[in-house]
Design a protein around this motif. Structure first.
Motif, short mmCIF file in Angstrom:
data_model
loop_
_atom_site.label_atom_id
_atom_site.label_comp_id
_atom_site.label_asym_id
_atom_site.label_seq_id
_atom_site.Cartn_x
_atom_site.Cartn_y
_atom_site.Cartn_z
N SER A 122 0.82 -1.21 0.00
CA SER A 122 0.00 0.00 0.00
C SER A 122 0.85 1.27 0.00
O SER A 122 0.33 2.37 -0.18
CB SER A 122 -0.90 0.01 1.23
N GLY A 123 2.17 1.13 0.24
CA GLY A 123 3.06 2.28 0.34
C GLY A 123 3.28 2.71 1.78
O GLY A 123 4.08 3.61 2.04
N GLU A 124 2.60 2.05 2.71
CA GLU A 124 2.73 2.38 4.13
C GLU A 124 4.11 1.96 4.63
O GLU A 124 4.57 0.85 4.38
CB GLU A 124 1.64 1.66 4.91
N LEU A 125 4.78 2.87 5.35
CA LEU A 125 6.10 2.59 5.89
C LEU A 125 6.00 1.55 7.01
O LEU A 125 5.27 1.74 7.97
CB LEU A 125 6.74 3.88 6.41
N ALA A 126 6.73 0.44 6.87
CA ALA A 126 6.71 -0.62 7.87
C ALA A 126 7.98 -0.61 8.72
O ALA A 126 7.94 -1.01 9.88
CB ALA A 126 6.55 -1.98 7.19
N ALA A 127 9.10 -0.17 8.14
CA ALA A 127 10.36 -0.13 8.89
C ALA A 127 11.31 0.85 8.21
O ALA A 127 11.22 1.08 7.00
CB ALA A 127 11.00 -1.51 8.97
N LEU A 128 12.21 1.39 9.02
CA LEU A 128 13.22 2.30 8.51
C LEU A 128 14.58 1.80 9.00
O LEU A 128 14.78 1.59 10.20
CB LEU A 128 12.95 3.72 9.01
#
Length: 142
Positions: A122-128
């Protein structure tokens, strides 16, 4: 792998992937690569999940680490990580398709720093993820 022209960066990553049995086990798909940049995709499988039925943190970390390795070696000099860290933001579940995008933030003769974003479909940030690499004097022979 996507249909992109064969560059030296791609030839280096081909050589790395050939012996990278862990990235192969992860099911890594190469989407885009160029000097200082790499984009990978994979699907979370049930055997990658922990007792909470979410992906073990090592899975997204490993995908990010592979993207770091490919991006940092793509300039032609061999590079190895010296420090890495990750912030897990959203849980991942079996069946989720995730993308790791590694981008170079700084590069000197000996040290380079990369940021890797792990995103859900979806483009949602899960980890950085942040990675620092040591750039060896050894060149890739490809």
């Amino acid at each position: 792998m996507s249909d992109f022209s064969k560059t030296r960066a791609s030839a280096i990553i081909d050589a790395m992937m050939y012996k990278d049995y862990f990235s192969q086990w992860l099911g890594v798909e190469r989407l885009e690569e160029k000097e200082g940049f790499c984009k990978l995709r994979m699907m979370i499988r049930a055997e990658m999940c922990n007792g909470f039925e979410i992906a073990h943190g090592g899975i997204s970390y490993s995908l990010a680490d592979s993207a770091l390795a490919f991006a940092s070696n793509s300039h032609g000099r061999q590079a190895v990580s010296v420090e890495t860290s990750i912030s897990h933001i959203k849980p991942l579940k079996a069946g989720d398709i995730i993308t790791a995008t590694a981008a170079e933030k700084s590069r000197t003769n000996k040290i380079a720093i990369y940021e890797v974003r792990i995103e859900k479909e979806s483009g949602e940030l899960a980890a950085l993820f942040k990675g620092t690499v040591f750039r060896k004097e050894t060149e890739w022979n490809v």
